[in-house]
Scaffold this motif. Structure first.
Motif, short mmCIF file in Angstrom:
data_model
loop_
_atom_site.label_atom_id
_atom_site.label_comp_id
_atom_site.label_asym_id
_atom_site.label_seq_id
_atom_site.Cartn_x
_atom_site.Cartn_y
_atom_site.Cartn_z
N ASN A 74 0.81 -1.22 0.00
CA ASN A 74 0.00 0.00 0.00
C ASN A 74 0.84 1.27 0.00
N SER A 86 5.17 10.16 4.25
CA SER A 86 4.62 9.13 5.13
C SER A 86 5.56 8.85 6.29
N LEU A 91 -3.63 -3.60 7.34
CA LEU A 91 -3.60 -2.18 6.98
C LEU A 91 -4.99 -1.76 6.51
N GLY A 119 -5.91 4.34 7.41
CA GLY A 119 -4.75 5.19 7.63
C GLY A 119 -5.16 6.54 8.20
N TRP A 134 -4.20 10.50 8.22
CA TRP A 134 -3.51 11.45 7.35
C TRP A 134 -3.51 12.85 7.97
N GLN A 177 -8.98 2.02 3.93
CA GLN A 177 -8.33 1.58 2.70
C GLN A 177 -9.38 0.87 1.84
N ARG A 214 1.00 10.66 5.49
CA ARG A 214 0.32 9.53 6.13
C ARG A 214 1.03 9.26 7.45
N GLN A 268 -0.84 3.53 9.85
CA GLN A 268 -1.72 2.56 9.20
C GLN A 268 -1.97 1.41 10.16
#
Length: 263
Positions: A53, A61, A108, A111, A113, A201, A230, A233
Motif C-alpha cells: 500500500n 509518510s 492495513l 490510515g 492522514w 483503505q 500519512r 496505518q
C-alpha cells in the motif's frame, strides 16, 4: 528462509520520488548492506520484496511497510542499523520484526492522514469539513491511465478534524515528528488549518487529493497548495483508533522466546 516486516518513512524531498524509483533505491541499499535476500525463480531472478500500500508520488509518510524474504537468519535490529546507513535521506527504517501469522496487507485497514492547507484558515476548513461529514455521498473524479474514474470519497472518510498550525502544544503532543520538521515550513506563514482524517483503505484507494476534491464539491474549498503526510496505518480498534500492525508479530516472537503464555 526468514520473513521480515519493516516500517519505513518517506520524508522531505523524497516525497516527490515515485514508488518505482524508491523501490530501486531500496534494492540498491539491500545490496550495499549485504542483506542475504532470497531470490525468485526463473530466467530473471529478483529479490523477494513485497510492498504494502505505497503512498502516491508527492505524499510523505511516517508509516510505510514492506516485507522481505531472506535466505539466512538475521537480527532485525542489526538489519535496520545496516540498511539505514545505505538508504537515501528521508527513507528511514523505524522498525523491523520477524513476520508472525497472518497477512500484513490485511492489517492495513485504515490510515491516519495529516494534510496541511496553507492559505486556508482553520475556521474555513472546519466549516468545509462539517459540510463533508453531514453528506451521505460525495462523488469525485480521478484521471487514471485507463480514463476518468468516479468514486465516493465520503464513504471512505471515517473521521475528520481540524487543527490550527499555531497550536504547537497539541501538535507536538499527538504528532511529535511533525513538529520536528517545523524548519521545513515556509517562514512568515499565517495560521492555517491542518486536516486530520482517518480514511479506510478501499479499492480504489481514496487519497488525500480525493478528500480535498470532496471538500471542493461540498463547500467550494479550493486550496492553492497542500502537503499531505500519512501518519499511521493499521486495523481499526473498538474506540476508532488505529492498531499497530506489528503488534501480532511482536506477540508471536515473544511467545517463541517463552515471554508470553501460549494459551
Amino acid at each position: 528462509m526468514q520473513k521480515l516486516r519493516l516500517r519505513y518513512t518517506k520524508r522531505g524531498r523524497l516525497r516527490f520520488t515515485s514508488h518505482r524509483d524508491l523501490a530501486r533505491a531500496f534494492e540498491r541499499a539491500l545490496r550495499r548492506a549485504g542483506v542475504p535476500m532470497a531470490q525468485s525463480q526463473g530466467f530473471n531472478p529478483r529479490p523477494k520484496i513485497s510492498w504494502a500500500n505505497a503512498v502516491p508520488t508527492g505524499v510523505a509518510s511516517e508509516a510505510e511497510y514492506v516485507e522481505l524474504q531472506l535466505a539466512e537468519q538475521v537480527d532485525p535490529a542489526v538489519l535496520c542499523t545496516e540498511l539505514n546507513r545505505a538508504l537515501p535521506a528521508g527513507m528511514d527504517l523505524v522498525e523491523a520484526v520477524e513476520a508472525g501469522p497472518g497477512s500484513l496487507p490485511e492489517r492495513l485497514e485504515a490510515g491516519r492522514w495529516l494534510t496541511e492547507l496553507p492559505g486556508v484558515s482553520p475556521a474555513a476548513l472546519r466549516s468545509a469539513v462539517a459540510e463533508l461529514l453531514v453528506a451521505e455521498r460525495v462523488e469525485v473524479q480521478r484521471t487514471t491511465k485507463d480514463g476518468t474514474r468516479t468514486m465516493d470519497a465520503r464513504a471512505a472518510v471515517l473521521s475528520a478534524e481540524v487543527l490550527d498550525s499555531t497550536d504547537l502544544a497539541a501538535l507536538s503532543d499527538r504528532f511529535p515528528a511533525f513538529i520536528a520538521q517545523v524548519d521545513d515550513w515556509p517562514k512568515g506563514r499565517d495560521p492555517y488549518g491542518i486536516l486530520v482524517t482517518v480514511v479506510r483503505q478501499t479499492t480504489p484507494a481514496v487519497r488525500p487529493d480525493d478528500v480535498l476534491n470532496a471538500l471542493r464539491v461540498v463547500a467550494d474549498l479550493a486550496p492553492a497548495a497542500a502537503r499531505a503526510t500519512r501518519w499511521e496505518q493499521g486495523r481499526l480498534d473498538d474506540e476508532g483508533g488505529i492498531a499497530d500492525p506489528f503488534a501480532l508479530d511482536r506477540a508471536a516472537a515473544a511467545t517463541q522466546r517463552g515471554e508470553l503464555p501460549t494459551g
